[in-house]
Every structure is written in structure tokens, then in C-alpha cells.
Design an enzyme around this catalytic site. Structure first.
Site, PDB file in Angstrom:
ATOM      1  N   HIS B 121       7.041 -33.955 -17.380  1.00 43.92           N
ATOM      2  CA  HIS B 121       7.157 -32.499 -17.304  1.00 43.92           C
ATOM      3  C   HIS B 121       6.903 -32.118 -15.845  1.00 43.92           C
ATOM      4  O   HIS B 121       6.135 -32.801 -15.150  1.00 43.92           O
ATOM      5  CB  HIS B 121       6.085 -31.903 -18.214  1.00 43.92           C
ATOM      6  CG  HIS B 121       6.180 -30.434 -18.425  1.00 43.92           C
ATOM      7  ND1 HIS B 121       5.756 -29.526 -17.487  1.00 43.92           N
ATOM      8  CD2 HIS B 121       6.638 -29.707 -19.467  1.00 43.92           C
ATOM      9  CE1 HIS B 121       5.937 -28.308 -17.958  1.00 43.92           C
ATOM     10  NE2 HIS B 121       6.479 -28.382 -19.150  1.00 43.92           N
ATOM     11  N   ASP B 198      -1.047 -36.902 -19.869  1.00 45.89           N
ATOM     12  CA  ASP B 198      -0.628 -35.542 -20.193  1.00 45.89           C
ATOM     13  C   ASP B 198      -0.417 -35.524 -21.706  1.00 45.89           C
ATOM     14  O   ASP B 198       0.580 -36.016 -22.210  1.00 45.89           O
ATOM     15  CB  ASP B 198       0.672 -35.244 -19.431  1.00 45.89           C
ATOM     16  CG  ASP B 198       1.380 -33.997 -19.928  1.00 45.89           C
ATOM     17  OD1 ASP B 198       0.877 -33.381 -20.893  1.00 45.89           O
ATOM     18  OD2 ASP B 198       2.432 -33.656 -19.366  1.00 45.89           O
ATOM     19  N   GLN B 201       1.747 -32.845 -25.748  1.00 44.04           N
ATOM     20  CA  GLN B 201       2.545 -33.004 -26.976  1.00 44.04           C
ATOM     21  C   GLN B 201       1.957 -34.049 -27.920  1.00 44.04           C
ATOM     22  O   GLN B 201       2.568 -34.331 -28.952  1.00 44.04           O
ATOM     23  CB  GLN B 201       3.985 -33.420 -26.623  1.00 44.04           C
ATOM     24  CG  GLN B 201       4.739 -32.430 -25.769  1.00 44.04           C
ATOM     25  CD  GLN B 201       5.020 -31.112 -26.470  1.00 44.04           C
ATOM     26  OE1 GLN B 201       4.867 -30.991 -27.692  1.00 44.04           O
ATOM     27  NE2 GLN B 201       5.409 -30.105 -25.715  1.00 44.04           N
ATOM     28  N   LYS B 224      -0.271 -25.112 -27.962  1.00 46.20           N
ATOM     29  CA  LYS B 224       0.609 -26.029 -28.692  1.00 46.20           C
ATOM     30  C   LYS B 224      -0.107 -26.623 -29.903  1.00 46.20           C
ATOM     31  O   LYS B 224       0.441 -27.461 -30.609  1.00 46.20           O
ATOM     32  CB  LYS B 224       1.076 -27.153 -27.769  1.00 46.20           C
ATOM     33  CG  LYS B 224       1.919 -26.659 -26.602  1.00 46.20           C
ATOM     34  CD  LYS B 224       2.450 -27.796 -25.791  1.00 46.20           C
ATOM     35  CE  LYS B 224       2.886 -27.386 -24.415  1.00 46.20           C
ATOM     36  NZ  LYS B 224       4.040 -26.508 -24.361  1.00 46.20           N
ATOM     37  N   CYS B 365      11.787 -28.173 -18.864  1.00 42.87           N
ATOM     38  CA  CYS B 365      10.893 -28.449 -17.717  1.00 42.87           C
ATOM     39  C   CYS B 365      10.862 -29.925 -17.341  1.00 42.87           C
ATOM     40  O   CYS B 365       9.884 -30.398 -16.741  1.00 42.87           O
ATOM     41  CB  CYS B 365       9.467 -27.949 -17.965  1.00 42.87           C
ATOM     42  SG  CYS B 365       9.352 -26.194 -18.130  1.00 42.87           S
TER      43      CYS B 365
HETATM   44  C1  LIG Z   1       4.610 -32.859 -22.000  1.00 37.38           C
HETATM   45  C2  LIG Z   1       4.165 -31.572 -21.418  1.00 37.38           C
HETATM   46  N1  LIG Z   1       3.368 -31.563 -20.356  1.00 37.38           N
HETATM   47  C3  LIG Z   1       2.941 -30.434 -19.801  1.00 37.38           C
HETATM   48  C4  LIG Z   1       3.319 -29.215 -20.305  1.00 37.38           C
HETATM   49  C5  LIG Z   1       2.829 -27.958 -19.656  1.00 37.38           C
HETATM   50  O1  LIG Z   1       2.003 -27.290 -20.522  1.00 37.38           O
HETATM   51  P1  LIG Z   1       1.428 -25.848 -20.141  1.00 37.38           P
HETATM   52  O2  LIG Z   1       2.593 -25.000 -19.836  1.00 37.38           O
HETATM   53  O3  LIG Z   1       0.684 -25.433 -21.339  1.00 37.38           O
HETATM   54  O4  LIG Z   1       0.559 -26.041 -18.969  1.00 37.38           O
HETATM   55  C6  LIG Z   1       4.157 -29.167 -21.400  1.00 37.38           C
HETATM   56  C7  LIG Z   1       4.641 -27.885 -21.933  1.00 37.38           C
HETATM   57  O5  LIG Z   1       5.623 -27.752 -22.576  1.00 37.38           O
HETATM   58  C8  LIG Z   1       4.589 -30.366 -21.981  1.00 37.38           C
HETATM   59  O6  LIG Z   1       5.397 -30.374 -23.028  1.00 37.38           O
END
Ligand SMILES: Cc1ncc(COP(=O)(O)O)c(C=O)c1O
Lengths: 156, 406
Positions: B121, B198, B201, B224, B365
Site C-alpha cells: 500500500h 502492515d 487487512q 477496518k 492505493c
Molecule cells: C494493506 C493496507 N495498508 C495500509 C492501509 C492504510 O490504512 P489507513 O488508511 O487506515 O492508514 C490500508 C488501507 O486500505 C491497507 O489496506
């Protein structure tokens, strides 16, 4: 992108009454502006309209939905030409109405003919319109309808 | 999950119990944001209605209550991911902030290497791109195999003593694929590298035990996992947090200051600058409790079951291609796809127009992966425990109708 031209006109009018359409009008204006400055349109408005129309057709008329989806560019081009064509005739009609008192001085079928051509109007003078002065005392209160037949008007 | 249990949980979510244009709502955009149960909303409302004050700073009854609730929420979150102690839990705004905190607070020096996967991401990519410029670190990307699974061999080839941090997505939001993190962590530690995951998900959908995994940092978001938006967690091993300098400083991060010096508090306080999102923290605690009641093993099983149903029933749409590994088990609750000749945004908009089916479309993203693979984007349905097979059935039906437009 072509559809933005139609959208900017329609949404500007609808935008007078609702903020929702004002946003769409702004979006389509931006798109038109980018188009005339030779930049690609960034708006997804056309895509949204295409999806919306296709969605409405997909269940009751699947073939029409498919046709619309596949030929949307062509259809929007046709609608754009139609819009600007009718816009031209509307403007001409309004001009005629203001100047000659009828939207189409050469025909009797104009539905926006509000009534009577005055014998003294520019049109009658220019065309030498034969004004019959039916039951009225010329020259002060006669009017002509579309075919320049005089009818009783208001004196004065 | 049994049907009765499922129906009971659905009742907790006001958003799916409404109708739009006379039709029910089918919410399949859970990877972007999950819905919230009444319990979470109530927990937050309670804060605003009953004790809407600061924690830590004041001595009155409201403040004590906020202190108590904050500390309870921190304990719940530590338990939720199996942390050794609550002090290893830092409240952040979201996953992005957690990842950025580590990127900016770890003591990187010239020549250090950070390794990521090729499906990160933007939140786990851009910080490293920036730090490679400002701190002159080297950022390496491990390419996936052709079948879109993680290539452990290439990963190991990229590892050496200069690798300071391996920062990887646990479960990808692109296709639902979960990386073999146990092996990744073991290999990374063998080379003396730290590992950050990270888990945006993964934590909401599967059981994670940071102690068992022996992972050094974990970041995830509340929104989420049926929690409030604007709240997230960064987990870090305590001794690492102690060594790190805070990224943001100010009120609540220090025990004392003079005109030219300050004394930082211990973790987690030194990382939680300024007045906190108390309602969010408390709501997140309530969300974790809610998920624990359902059981994340059940959640994972349920999502795979629905994804399997979808995957099996779209086989007669030849124009539909799925992004990610072939096996459903490897894609969890995410169904990322394209229909030939129909733009992914069109698919998403038409599903919404026709049947209130809410999915996401675009590059999610993860632009870098799409650019590298020359794919414009995809449509993505992402499931959660409150989604049903009946909803999946309607989804498949509508996909079939849409696919006939080409
Ligand atoms: C795999 C992953 N990492 C990071 C993020 C970023 O999350 P946030 O926007 O809550 O900071 C997301 C958001 O969709 C994501 O799916």
C-alpha cells in the site's frame, strides 16, 4: 467528454433550482474548460452518466443496454448535435418573437406564436404584409396573426 | 458461523439494516472500511455524554473515568494481538501513521537497507522512498512469483547484514493474499533485521499473536475492524520503543521541560503527542471485544466460504479474471477482478446503481503494483463476517448481467 457540453447547459439550468446540480454543472464546466484548452478531461461524469443509463436499461432491455454501453460516445455525440441544433432554433425563435412578434414569421404553425403581428410591426412593414382590417377601424388598433391577417386588436 | 448467529450479528449493524430506493444494502467494501455495530457507537457516545474530558491532565472525576477507560482500551488491544504488555500499544490515527512513526523514529543511517514486497500500500512505500532520499537508505522491493505468491527465495537473496528493517504487508488489500510472515520473520531475524508488518487487512480478519510471530512492529487501523475511524494501533517490542525517538512531540509526551531541555516520558506516552482521540480509543476497545466475541477464526472461515461461493459461481463468465492466487484460501475475503472490455469503475457504479452493491474500484492505493504489471486497475469486493451467501448470490447474478454488456 462530448457529453460534458450537453451537461454543462442542462445542469446549469437545473442548478438554478438545486445545489446538487450546481456541483454537476461545475464539474462539467471544468471538463469543457479542459477540453477547449486541449487537456484531457479529468472528470468521470461521462462514465457516471453512462453507468447510470445502462443500469436503468440492463434488466428490462438488455440488448438496448448493451447497445447504449458500447455506443455511448456516438449516442452522446448525436445528443450533443441535437441539443445545439434545437438551441439554435430556440434562440432564433426568441429573437423573432422579440422583433416580429412571432417566433416564426413565415409559418402559421409556430406553437409559440402568442397572437398577433401588428400591422405596424417591422415584419409587416418590411414584407408589405397585406393587413385586412376586419371589423376594426384602421389605422390605430389592428393586429396581424401569423399569416398577416388582421384581427381585432386593442385600440391605442 | 451458524445462520442464526450471523443474523444476530447483522442486527447490530444499523447501516445494513436500512433500505435505499426500496432495496437492501449489500456492503462489500470492507477492505476500505468496515461497518460499525451499535456496541461501538454506544461506547463512543457514552464518552461524549457521560465523561467528555481529558485523560492524564486533570484531577476531577471525569478525568479519572477517562483514564480508567483509556487504560482498559489499551489492555484490550494488547490482549487482542497477544502483546506482552499494554505499554507496547501506541494509539495512532491509523495504519499509515504507525508505519510513518517507525520510518521516522528508527535510527536509520546511510547505507541501511529496507526491504518491502512488490504489493505494498502507498502507506508502506512512500515513507521508504522519502527516507531513501533524506537519510540515504536503500529501499529494495521483492518481486512476487508469476502466480502472485511471495518469492521466499528472492527475498532471502536480498537479505544481508545491512538490512535494518523488513517492512511488509501481512495481508494484501490488492488480492487478499497473505504473505508467509512466519518464514519472513525467521529469515529476517537470522540476518539481524527488524520486521514490521502492515496488518491493516489481517488483524480484522484473522487471529494474530505478535508474541508467537516474534514480530517487532505491527500497525493497523480501527476503521477496518468495526472500530471508529481516526484511530489505529502501532505495536512495538518495548525495548525497541524505548530506544526510539518520538516522531511527534509536545503535550503529554514529556514529564518536564525547561527553556532548553525536556524529559520524555516512557513509551507509549512519549509517542502519543497532544490530546488523544479518547472516544476513538474507547470505541476501538469495544470493537476488539466485539470481534473477540465472534472469534476471528470464525470470521476467517466465513469469509473464505463466501469467497469460495463467488469464485465457483463466476466460472461461467469467461470474460471475468480474478487478480491474485487461484486458490480461494489464499485470497481470504477479497475478490479482486476485471471483466474484459468493461471498465472496473463502470462495474462498480453499475453494481451500486442496480442493486446497492457497494464495492471499490481503481488501484486501491497500490498504484506501484498496477503500474509495474501494466494493469489499469480492478474492481474489488471485500467481505466481512456480516456478509451472507444470499448477498453473494445477488452479486454473482448482477455480475453475470453486467458481463453481457460486452
Ligand atoms: C494493506 C493496507 N495498508 C495500509 C492501509 C492504510 O490504512 P489507513 O488508511 O487506515 O492508514 C490500508 C488501507 O486500505 C491497507 O489496506
Amino acid at each position: 467528454m462530448v457529453l460534458c457540453l450537453v451537461a454543462v447547459v442542462i445542469f446549469s439550468v437545473l442548478g438554478i433550482f438545486s445545489a446538487k446540480y450546481r456541483i454537476l454543472a461545475k464539474e462539467s464546466f471544468k471538463c469543457v474548460f479542459r477540453m477547449i484548452t486541449f487537456r484531457p478531461c479529468e472528470s468521470s461524469l461521462e462514465q457516471r452518466i453512462r453507468s447510470k443509463i445502462t443500469s436503468k436499461l440492463i434488466k428490462p432491455f438488455p440488448s438496448l443496454a448493451k447497445f447504449t454501453y458500447k455506443n455511448f460516445k456516438l449516442l452522446s455525440l448525436i445528443f450533443t448535435i441535437l441539443l445545439f441544433g434545437s438551441l439554435f432554433y430556440t434562440v432564433r425563435g426568441v429573437y423573432n418573437l422579440a422583433v416580429y412578434g412571432t417566433c416564426d414569421p413565415h409559418s402559421t404553425t409556430c406553437i409559440f406564436n402568442p397572437g398577433h403581428l401588428h400591422c405596424g410591426s417591422e415584419h409587416c412593414l418590411a414584407t408589405g404584409c397585406p393587413c385586412e382590417e376586419k371589423g376594426c377601424e384602421a389605422p390605430d388598433h389592428v393586429g396581424c396573426d401569423g399569416n398577416c391577417t388582421c384581427v381585432v386588436g386593442t385600440c391605442g | 458461523m451458524t445462520t442464526t448467529n450471523l443474523e444476530k450479528t447483522r442486527f447490530d449493524f444499523p447501516a445494513i439494516n436500512q433500505k435505499i430506493n426500496g432495496r437492501p444494502v449489500i456492503y462489500f467494501d470492507n477492505a476500505c472500511m468496515s461497518l460499525r455495530p451499535k456496541q461501538v457507537i454506544q461506547a463512543m457516545n457514552e464518552y461524549y455524554e457521560q465523561y467528555p474530558a481529558c485523560a492524564g491532565r486533570s484531577m476531577h472525576k471525569f478525568a479519572s473515568k477517562v483514564n480508567e477507560k483509556m487504560s482498559e482500551a489499551r489492555d484490550i488491544m494488547a490482549n487482542f494481538i497477544g502483546a506482552k504488555k499494554s505499554e507496547e500499544i501506541i494509539f495512532t490515527r491509523n495504519t499509515t501513521e504507525g508505519l510513518n512513526l517507525v520510518a521516522n523514529s528508527l535510527n536509520f543511517k546511510h547505507g541501511d537497507v529496507v526491504v518491502t514486497s512488490d504489493r505494498e500500500h502507498n502507506s508502506n512505500l512512500i515513507p521508504w522512498q522519502i527516507i531513501s532520499k533524506t537519510k540515504k537508505i536503500v529501499h529494495k522491493v521483492v518481486r512476487s512469483k508469476k502466480d502472485m505468491t511471495f518469492d521466499l527465495e528472492i527475498f532471502e537473496k536480498n537479505m544481508n547484514k545491512n538490512v535494518k528493517l523488513v517492512s511488509m504487508v501481512h495481508t494484501s488489500n490488492l488480492d487478499g493474499y497473505t504473505l508467509p510472515v512466519e518464514k519472513i520473520i525467521r529469515i529476517a531475524h537470522d540476518y539481524g533485521s527488524l520486521v514490521m508488518l502492515d496488518c491493516a487487512q489481517s488483524v480484522p480478519h484473522k487471529k494474530i499473536d505478535v508474541k508467537k510471530l516474534n514480530v517487532d512492529f505491527v500497525a493497523f487501523s480501527g476503521h477496518k475492524m468495526v472500530g471508529p475511524s481516526g484511530i489505529g494501533i502501532l505495536y512495538g517490542k518495548y525495548h525497541l520503543l524505548e530506544e526510539m525517538n518520538p516522531f511527534l512531540v509536545g503535550g503529554d509526551t514529556v514529564s518536564n521541560t525547561t527553556y532548553d531541555s525536556h524529559t520524555l516520558l516512557k513509551p507509549p506516552e512519549k509517542f502519543e503527542a497532544g490530546l488523544q482521540n479518547y472516544a476513538g480509543n474507547i470505541g476501538l476497545g469495544a470493537a476488539a471485544k466485539y470481534l473477540d466475541n465472534i472469534g476471528r477464526e470464525n470470521i476467517e472461515k466465513h469469509e473464505i466460504e463466501i469467497n469460495r461461493f463467488i469464485t465457483q459461481n463466476i466460472t461461467d463468465i469467461p470474460s471475468l479474471s480474478i487478480l491474485g492466487p487461484e486458490e480461494v484460501e489464499q485470497r481470504g475475503g477479497i475478490f479482486s477482478f476485471n471483466i474484459k472490455d468493461i471498465h472496473f469503475h463502470d462495474v462498480a457504479m453499475m453494481l451500486d446503481n442496480i442493486a446497492n452493491i457497494m464495492i471499490r474500484s481503481g488501484q486501491h492505493c497500490v498504484h506501484s503494483w498496477f503500474n509495474a504489471n501494466k494493469i489499469e486497475g480492478s474492481a474489488r469486493a471485500s467481505l466481512y463476517f456480516y456478509n451472507t451467501k444470499e448477498e453473494a448470490k445477488i452479486f454473482v447474478e448482477k455480475l453475470k448481467e453486467i458481463s453481457k454488456l460486452r
